[in-house]
Design a protein around this motif. Structure first.
Motif, short mmCIF file in Angstrom:
data_model
loop_
_atom_site.label_atom_id
_atom_site.label_comp_id
_atom_site.label_asym_id
_atom_site.label_seq_id
_atom_site.Cartn_x
_atom_site.Cartn_y
_atom_site.Cartn_z
N ARG A 1 0.83 -1.23 0.00
CA ARG A 1 0.00 0.00 0.00
C ARG A 1 0.86 1.27 0.00
N SER A 2 2.08 1.16 0.47
CA SER A 2 2.94 2.35 0.55
C SER A 2 3.30 2.88 -0.83
N GLY A 3 3.23 2.00 -1.84
CA GLY A 3 3.55 2.44 -3.19
C GLY A 3 5.03 2.43 -3.52
N ASP A 4 5.87 1.94 -2.62
CA ASP A 4 7.31 1.84 -2.90
C ASP A 4 7.50 0.77 -3.97
N SER A 5 7.87 1.18 -5.17
CA SER A 5 7.88 0.26 -6.31
C SER A 5 8.91 -0.86 -6.15
N THR B 1 7.63 -3.29 -3.46
CA THR B 1 6.44 -3.97 -3.96
C THR B 1 6.81 -5.05 -4.97
N GLU B 2 7.75 -4.74 -5.86
CA GLU B 2 8.18 -5.71 -6.86
C GLU B 2 8.84 -6.92 -6.20
N ALA B 3 9.59 -6.69 -5.13
CA ALA B 3 10.23 -7.80 -4.42
C ALA B 3 9.19 -8.73 -3.80
N ILE B 4 8.12 -8.17 -3.27
CA ILE B 4 7.05 -8.98 -2.69
C ILE B 4 6.31 -9.75 -3.78
N ARG B 5 6.11 -9.10 -4.93
CA ARG B 5 5.45 -9.79 -6.06
C ARG B 5 6.24 -11.02 -6.48
N TYR C 1 12.49 -10.12 9.77
CA TYR C 1 13.19 -8.91 10.17
C TYR C 1 13.18 -7.85 9.07
N TYR C 2 13.49 -8.24 7.83
CA TYR C 2 13.56 -7.26 6.75
C TYR C 2 12.18 -6.64 6.49
N ASP C 3 11.14 -7.46 6.54
CA ASP C 3 9.79 -6.93 6.37
C ASP C 3 9.47 -5.92 7.47
N ALA C 4 9.89 -6.22 8.70
CA ALA C 4 9.60 -5.32 9.82
C ALA C 4 10.30 -3.98 9.64
N LEU C 5 11.54 -4.00 9.15
CA LEU C 5 12.24 -2.74 8.88
C LEU C 5 11.51 -1.93 7.81
N ALA C 6 11.14 -2.60 6.71
CA ALA C 6 10.44 -1.90 5.63
C ALA C 6 9.10 -1.36 6.11
N TYR C 7 8.38 -2.13 6.92
CA TYR C 7 7.10 -1.67 7.47
C TYR C 7 7.30 -0.43 8.32
N THR C 8 8.32 -0.44 9.17
CA THR C 8 8.58 0.70 10.05
C THR C 8 8.86 1.96 9.25
N ILE C 9 9.65 1.82 8.19
CA ILE C 9 10.00 2.97 7.36
C ILE C 9 8.79 3.48 6.59
N SER C 10 8.03 2.56 5.98
CA SER C 10 6.93 2.98 5.10
C SER C 10 5.66 3.35 5.85
N GLU C 11 5.39 2.70 6.97
CA GLU C 11 4.12 2.91 7.66
C GLU C 11 4.25 3.89 8.83
N SER D 1 16.96 -5.27 -1.07
CA SER D 1 15.88 -4.41 -1.57
C SER D 1 15.61 -3.24 -0.64
N LEU D 2 16.18 -3.24 0.56
CA LEU D 2 15.88 -2.20 1.55
C LEU D 2 16.69 -0.92 1.35
N ALA D 3 17.81 -1.01 0.65
CA ALA D 3 18.78 0.09 0.62
C ALA D 3 18.16 1.42 0.20
N GLY D 4 17.45 1.42 -0.93
CA GLY D 4 16.88 2.67 -1.43
C GLY D 4 15.90 3.30 -0.47
N SER D 5 15.03 2.48 0.13
CA SER D 5 14.03 3.00 1.06
C SER D 5 14.68 3.57 2.32
N ILE D 6 15.75 2.93 2.78
CA ILE D 6 16.44 3.41 3.98
C ILE D 6 17.06 4.77 3.72
N GLN D 7 17.73 4.91 2.60
CA GLN D 7 18.38 6.19 2.29
C GLN D 7 17.36 7.29 2.06
N GLU D 8 16.27 6.96 1.39
CA GLU D 8 15.24 7.96 1.10
C GLU D 8 14.55 8.43 2.38
#
Length: 582
Positions: free
Chosen positions: A253-257, A260-264, A418-428, A457-464
């Motif tokens: 839902r966050s729209g992080d392409s 999202t592609e990694a989950i697909r 763990y990786y999902d939890a990090l991405a969730y924390t950043i995006s949500e 897959s986390l690198a870009g979202s972390i830096q952004e």
């Protein structure tokens, strides 16, 4: 080093040369020029095989480069090559069955290849006519054009484990416990009115250009993993097709392409089912392009918020006005004052409550409460726990009593996403706070076994996100020992059983470096509290640099602004610039 003794075999001309690698492993290289040969067969039961198809120029005969690598070098008798009527056969027979020999080849495009290994990985990249690969437990990795791909994937002794960058047909169970994925993927074929659809068969186009893009894959494994156009570093730890977790749904839902592609890729069926339930993205016309950030107003005095770090990315405190140099458009500006930043932080405490700590919940609660008591009175803290999924125990609040009470509301157990939890924390949790000071403090053993996302897959979202990440990696054995013997030191004889994996340590360091935080590998229980205190110190070691200015610029920071700390081996990061009331 022993060189290959090569014989001339028509129509092949062998040219030999050899090179040595440093250390115990040496390599022997053959350059093979081929006239008209179009297929190669490799049998290597003692190592891996990597083969790459490279483009050829018209009427050019491109050499086939073969590199054999093994301890102490590789002799001619250990890699036998035979050829006849355009077909090359390479068989690896090492002098000792314990010796490993790896093969790397470069061949012309549109070659037909057939490879067989036991436990060794098979990697094939480029524009091949066909790839026929067979292995027992090795990973098969292909990276080929997807204009027209015919694929037949077969698992003989296990359920399928695979990832594909394009949609493939459904898995079908065959007799004898075998599983098969078979079909075709591609675009509109010239001369055919219908599209190539996965699972369909159609007549190949007679157009030479179309035929030059078609690839046939026949990949067979007993219990291995198959990757189609997916880099191995983007593979998750759990390749089962499984329903999406709340964390995965929030990331979509966050729209992080990229995320999202990694989950697909990880769960295409469930991803598709969930995506169809979401409302379509509505785009509306814009009258003007809006900048991403605020424009710094024209002001005689401005204040920049900056962090100064050393070579180890640790914040440097105790700097004064004389320690900074400010320039705009190459012109030095007067530094009026430098003060320590007192702006509060928005902190997320991310707690691992997976099965590795299931019997030591009280230890986790105590460690979390100690962190809550350590942070500043004006800092807002949110507590999020994770195992196979995530749960928010408390939203952002300054109320330490509320935070402490929330820690009584969870139990531990299950896998570790763990990786999902990090991405969730950043995006949500942190995305709505963009522009504010944010940080994530993680308490975990660092090993992931359930995420839909791969680490890379986390690198870009972390830096952004701009959030600092402070990973505290605690071996689960240390938690167990501390829970049984509070205050005791680690038994040196048992320490090797309580260490972190090399993989998790490397990822912890990378997380901290990407975000600007600090990595803390915990080897004694008392180090946890020391890390908490150091984290608070690191976050408070930022500066407000006030200077005279007459320049404006977009996105909050003038592109012509340069702020430098004068002490040697220091690095300055400007996080924001505002008009000052001084």
């Amino acid at each position: 080093m022993q060189l290959f003794q090569l014989k001339k075999i028509f129509p092949l001309i062998f040219l030999m040369f050899a090179a040595a690698l440093t250390g115990l492993t040496q390599e022997s290289t053959r350059e093979i020029k081929i006239d008209g040969a179009s297929s190669i067969e490799i049998v290597n039961h003692f190592g891996r095989v990597a083969i790459m198809a490279v483009p050829t120029v018209a009427k050019e005969t491109l050499p086939w480069d073969l590199t054999a690598t093994g301890p102490g070098g590789v002799s001619e008798s250990e890699v036998r090559i035979t050829a006849s009527k355009g077909r090359v056969v390479i068989v690896v027979t090492p002098a000792s069955r314990e010796k490993r020999i790896d093969l790397t080849l470069k061949v012309p495009e549109r070659a037909k290849i057939k490879i067989e290994t036991k436990a060794g990985a098979i990697e094939a990249s480029g524009n091949f006519l066909s790839i026929d690969a067979r292995t027992d437990t090795g990973t098969i990795v292909t990276d080929t054009p997807t204009d027209d791909v015919t694929y037949h994937l077969l698992w003989i002794e296990s359920r399928p484990r695979y990832l594909a960058d394009f949609a493939v047909s459904d898995v079908k169970e065959r007799s004898g416990g075998r599983f098969e994925i078979k079909g075709r993927h591609g675009e509109l074929v010239k001369g055919n009115d219908s599209k190539a659809v996965d699972g369909d068969t159609h007549t190949p186009s007679a157009d030479p250009e179309e035929k030059s893009k078609s690839v046939s894959l026949r990949l067979t494994t007993s219990r291995g993993i198959i990757l189609l156009n997916v880099p191995p570093n983007e593979v998750v730890n759990d390749l089962r097709q499984r329903p999406l977790t709340n964390a995965a749904k929030a990331i979509i839902r966050s729209g992080d392409s990229l995320l999202t592609e990694a989950i697909r890729r990880a769960s295409p069926k469930y991803f598709g089912d969930y995506s169809r339930t979401l409302p379509p993205i509505i785009t509306q016309p814009n009258f003007a392009t809006r900048s991403k950030g605020m424009v710094v107003p024209v002001a005689a005095v401005k204040t920049a918020f900056v962090r100064v770090t050393d070579l180890k990315n640790r914040a440097i405190s105790g700097l004064d006005r004389v320690d900074f140099e400010v320039t705009e458009n190459g012109i030095e500006r007067e530094v009026m004052s430098v003060k320590r930043s007192t702006a509060p932080f928005n902190l997320v405490l991310l707690l691992d409550v997976s099965g590795s700590v299931e019997n030591y919940v009280n230890f986790i609660r105590k460690a979390a409460r100690n962190f809550v008591e350590t942070v500043g009175a004006d800092d807002r803290v949110s507590i999020i726990i994770f195992n196979e999924d995530v749960k928010v125990l408390s939203g952002f609040t300054k109320d330490k009593g509320e935070l402490s009470t929330s820690l009584d509301s969870f139990d531990a157990g299950g896998g570790t996403a763990y990786y999902d939890a990090l991405a969730y924390t950043i995006s949500e949790s942190l995305r709505p706070l963009r522009g504010e000071r944010t940080a994530i403090v993680v308490l975990t053993d660092g090993d992931d076994n359930r995420s839909f996302l791969p680490f890379d897959s986390l690198a870009g979202s972390i830096q952004e996100s701009g959030s600092l990440i402070y990973p505290l990696y605690v071996p689960s054995g240390l938690i167990a020992l501390a829970a049984q013997n509070p205050g005791s030191d680690i038994d040196p004889m048992r320490k090797k059983y309580m260490s972190l994996t090399a993989k998790s340590e490397g990822e912890g360091e990378k997380l901290a470096k990407l975000s600007g935080g600090v990595y803390y590998p915990i080897t004694e229980v008392r180090h946890i509290q020391e890390a908490y205190e150091d984290i608070v110190l690191q976050m408070r070691s930022a500066y407000m640099v006030t200077f005279r200015s007459d320049v404006t610029g977009p996105e909050g920071i003038s592109p012509r602004l340069r702020i430098k700390a004068k002490p040697a081996n220091t690095f300055t990061t400007v996080t924001s610039v505002v008009a000052s009331g001084d």
